[in-house]
Motif scaffolding. Structure first.
Motif, short mmCIF file in Angstrom:
data_model
loop_
_atom_site.label_atom_id
_atom_site.label_comp_id
_atom_site.label_asym_id
_atom_site.label_seq_id
_atom_site.Cartn_x
_atom_site.Cartn_y
_atom_site.Cartn_z
N VAL A 83 62.49 34.79 38.13
CA VAL A 83 60.98 34.63 37.63
C VAL A 83 60.95 33.68 36.14
O VAL A 83 60.10 32.85 36.01
N THR A 84 61.83 34.23 35.32
CA THR A 84 61.77 33.26 33.86
C THR A 84 62.41 31.92 34.21
O THR A 84 61.77 30.98 33.38
N ALA A 85 62.80 31.57 35.07
CA ALA A 85 63.64 30.33 35.41
C ALA A 85 62.59 29.41 36.03
O ALA A 85 62.46 28.43 36.03
N GLN A 86 61.78 29.98 37.02
CA GLN A 86 60.76 29.16 37.58
C GLN A 86 59.25 29.49 37.31
O GLN A 86 58.56 28.41 37.50
N LEU A 87 58.75 30.50 36.73
CA LEU A 87 57.33 30.68 36.65
C LEU A 87 56.56 29.75 35.89
O LEU A 87 55.58 29.16 36.04
N ALA A 88 57.23 29.58 34.64
CA ALA A 88 56.53 28.63 33.63
C ALA A 88 56.41 27.41 34.19
O ALA A 88 55.48 26.55 33.91
N ARG A 89 57.42 26.94 34.99
CA ARG A 89 57.43 25.51 35.49
C ARG A 89 56.18 25.45 36.53
O ARG A 89 55.47 24.41 36.72
N ALA A 90 55.97 26.56 37.11
CA ALA A 90 54.89 26.45 38.34
C ALA A 90 53.59 26.77 37.73
O ALA A 90 52.53 26.06 38.32
#
Length: 167
Positions: A83-90
């Motif tokens: 979640v922290t690896a992908q959420l901000a990018r999304a």
């Protein structure tokens, strides 16, 4: 996401949870790093680790009554399962923090507006629509789709020049 209360009572200790998380993380990496595009179908509530799996897909379809969020805030856990690896990018850093620092659950329409899902369809059509998207990839230029996925996913880690050279 998993049933945290069930996991807490069914497992002997933290080492079992850690082993489970490692196994799931291996699966998430396989989805993200695969040369094959991945379609996801979101039914009902998608939260916690389920959000990480949803973010690992390349195209997500949600049902009209679906709810999507992080749900870590009030159970004493920090985000996991990518979640922290992908959420901000999304969705951008601010929105990522809004989801991870609260128990907010987005409606399907909000998730569409935030870019977490590509489509919202009637609940009874979610699986069929996600399968139709996947089948369209299988029937199309599969290698080109795989290359497009690889290029898009790599772009955030490279310079503009490196990216256009790879294209």
């Amino acid at each position: 996401g998993g049933d945290v209360a069930e996991m807490g009572t069914a497992m002997v200790g933290g080492s079992q949870l850690e082993a489970l998380a490692h196994t799931i993380n291996t699966g998430i990496r396989a989805l993200v790093e695969s040369a094959i595009p991945v379609a996801a179908a979101a039914h009902g509530a998608t939260a916690g680790g389920g959000l990480g799996i949803l973010l690992s897909s390349d195209y997500a379809v949600a049902g009209t009554s679906s709810r999507i969020g992080a749900r870590y805030a009030n159970i004493g856990l920090s985000p996991d399962l990518s979640v922290t690896a992908q959420l901000a990018r999304a969705v951008g850093e601010r929105r990522a923090l809004q989801l991870t620092l609260s128990d907010r659950m987005l409606t399907a329409e909000e998730a569409l507006g935030w870019g977490l899902v590509a489509e919202v369809v009637p609940d009874d059509e979610v699986a069929a629509r996600a399968e139709a998207v996947a089948r369209s990839w299988l029937e199309g230029a599969t290698r080109a789709f795989g290359q497009a996925k690889r290029l898009v996913r790599a772009a955030s880690t490279r310079s503009f020049a490196e990216q256009v050279d790879d294209e």
